[in-house]
Scaffold this motif. Structure first.
Motif, PDB file in Angstrom:
ATOM      1  N   HIS A   1      46.359   0.529  50.447  1.00 47.43           N
ATOM      2  CA  HIS A   1      46.265  -0.869  50.016  1.00 47.43           C
ATOM      3  C   HIS A   1      45.430  -1.692  51.002  1.00 47.43           C
ATOM      4  O   HIS A   1      44.590  -2.489  50.594  1.00 47.43           O
ATOM      5  CB  HIS A   1      47.664  -1.463  49.852  1.00 47.43           C
ATOM      6  N   GLN A   2      45.658  -1.489  52.298  1.00 46.36           N
ATOM      7  CA  GLN A   2      44.938  -2.262  53.313  1.00 46.36           C
ATOM      8  C   GLN A   2      43.454  -1.902  53.350  1.00 46.36           C
ATOM      9  O   GLN A   2      42.620  -2.754  53.626  1.00 46.36           O
ATOM     10  CB  GLN A   2      45.576  -2.061  54.686  1.00 46.36           C
ATOM     11  N   ILE A   3      43.130  -0.631  53.096  1.00 44.48           N
ATOM     12  CA  ILE A   3      41.736  -0.203  53.143  1.00 44.48           C
ATOM     13  C   ILE A   3      41.032  -0.434  51.811  1.00 44.48           C
ATOM     14  O   ILE A   3      39.832  -0.673  51.769  1.00 44.48           O
ATOM     15  CB  ILE A   3      41.645   1.285  53.576  1.00 44.48           C
ATOM     16  N   GLY A   4      41.807  -0.351  50.715  1.00 49.98           N
ATOM     17  CA  GLY A   4      41.224  -0.599  49.403  1.00 49.98           C
ATOM     18  C   GLY A   4      40.784   0.653  48.664  1.00 49.98           C
ATOM     19  O   GLY A   4      39.874   0.589  47.840  1.00 49.98           O
ATOM     20  N   ILE A   5      41.394   1.787  48.979  1.00 48.29           N
ATOM     21  CA  ILE A   5      41.140   3.009  48.216  1.00 48.29           C
ATOM     22  C   ILE A   5      42.480   3.632  47.826  1.00 48.29           C
ATOM     23  O   ILE A   5      43.531   3.180  48.276  1.00 48.29           O
ATOM     24  CB  ILE A   5      40.247   4.015  48.977  1.00 48.29           C
ATOM     25  N   SER A   6      42.452   4.665  46.992  1.00 49.60           N
ATOM     26  CA  SER A   6      43.681   5.227  46.442  1.00 49.60           C
ATOM     27  C   SER A   6      44.501   5.987  47.482  1.00 49.60           C
ATOM     28  O   SER A   6      43.970   6.495  48.470  1.00 49.60           O
ATOM     29  CB  SER A   6      43.349   6.169  45.284  1.00 49.60           C
ATOM     30  N   GLY A   7      45.798   6.075  47.210  1.00 50.08           N
ATOM     31  CA  GLY A   7      46.709   6.834  48.066  1.00 50.08           C
ATOM     32  C   GLY A   7      46.315   8.295  48.190  1.00 50.08           C
ATOM     33  O   GLY A   7      46.282   8.837  49.294  1.00 50.08           O
ATOM     34  N   PRO A   8      46.019   8.971  47.054  1.00 52.07           N
ATOM     35  CA  PRO A   8      45.603  10.373  47.156  1.00 52.07           C
ATOM     36  C   PRO A   8      44.342  10.566  48.010  1.00 52.07           C
ATOM     37  O   PRO A   8      44.213  11.556  48.730  1.00 52.07           O
ATOM     38  CB  PRO A   8      45.364  10.786  45.704  1.00 52.07           C
ATOM     39  N   ALA A   9      43.411   9.599  47.948  1.00 55.34           N
ATOM     40  CA  ALA A   9      42.195   9.697  48.769  1.00 55.34           C
ATOM     41  C   ALA A   9      42.548   9.596  50.254  1.00 55.34           C
ATOM     42  O   ALA A   9      41.992  10.337  51.084  1.00 55.34           O
ATOM     43  CB  ALA A   9      41.195   8.612  48.373  1.00 55.34           C
ATOM     44  N   ILE A  10      43.469   8.699  50.600  1.00 56.22           N
ATOM     45  CA  ILE A  10      43.912   8.566  51.996  1.00 56.22           C
ATOM     46  C   ILE A  10      44.601   9.853  52.438  1.00 56.22           C
ATOM     47  O   ILE A  10      44.334  10.388  53.516  1.00 56.22           O
ATOM     48  CB  ILE A  10      44.874   7.366  52.166  1.00 56.22           C
ATOM     49  N   HIS A  11      45.492  10.356  51.601  1.00 57.36           N
ATOM     50  CA  HIS A  11      46.218  11.587  51.919  1.00 57.36           C
ATOM     51  C   HIS A  11      45.242  12.744  52.157  1.00 57.36           C
ATOM     52  O   HIS A  11      45.399  13.516  53.115  1.00 57.36           O
ATOM     53  CB  HIS A  11      47.198  11.917  50.790  1.00 57.36           C
ATOM     54  N   GLN A  12      44.232  12.867  51.308  1.00 57.03           N
ATOM     55  CA  GLN A  12      43.238  13.930  51.446  1.00 57.03           C
ATOM     56  C   GLN A  12      42.452  13.778  52.757  1.00 57.03           C
ATOM     57  O   GLN A  12      42.207  14.751  53.466  1.00 57.03           O
ATOM     58  CB  GLN A  12      42.284  13.910  50.257  1.00 57.03           C
TER      59      GLN A  12
END
Length: 156
Positions: free
Chosen positions: A34-45
């Motif tokens: 949310h803070q960066i502005g991309i999806s959770g799965p993308a952050i997890h990856q």
């Protein structure tokens, strides 16, 4: 993220993820997303790739040693009779739970250790009965930390 033979190159998103995790390793992935502005799965990856590349080597809880009664933090320079005694000395230092860090150094000492003790008496006993008793240790030089004024990781 690019990986070459000597280092890993990370982009701005990876840096921001690392900043967030260095601030609080327990921060939820969705909050970072949310803070960066991309999806959770993308952050997890991306976190998985950072772990696999060795950029992230783990996470841990930090215990407040003062609350547990350990108020004396010291750095001890260890002089060895022979540099060849380094491996045996480190093996013995690993057996002493108060030794938090051990560094092979240049300069006057062969080894620099960071130790935590309950008080100065505990420090003296540790130095006299354990550290200086290690075969090959010729002498030590001790510096007691009065206050840790900076505690941080590399800035990204």
């Amino acid at each position: 993220m690019k990986i070459n033979l000597l280092q890993v190159e990370i982009d701005g998103i990876d840096k921001e993820i690392l900043r967030q995790l260095m601030e609080d390793a327990r921060k939820p992935v969705l909050q970072i997303a949310h803070q960066i502005g991309i999806s959770g799965p993308a952050i997890h990856q991306r976190i998985r790739k950072l772990e696999q590349s060795g950029v992230i080597s783990g996470s841990k809880y930090i215990v407040n040693t003062k609350v547990l009664g350990y108020s004396t933090l010291s750095f001890v320079g260890i002089y060895l009779e022979k540099a060849a005694r380094n491996l045996e000395t480190v093996k013995e230092l690993k057996k002493i739970p108060e030794v938090l860090e051990c560094h092979y150094t240049t300069g006057n000492w062969s080894i620099l250790i960071k130790i935590i003790c309950r008080d100065n008496e505990h420090l003296m006993q540790l130095l006299n009965n354990k550290i200086q008793a290690i075969e090959g240790v010729s002498r030590t030089e001790t510096f007691i930390s009065l206050d840790q004024q900076i505690d941080r990781q590399v800035q990204l």
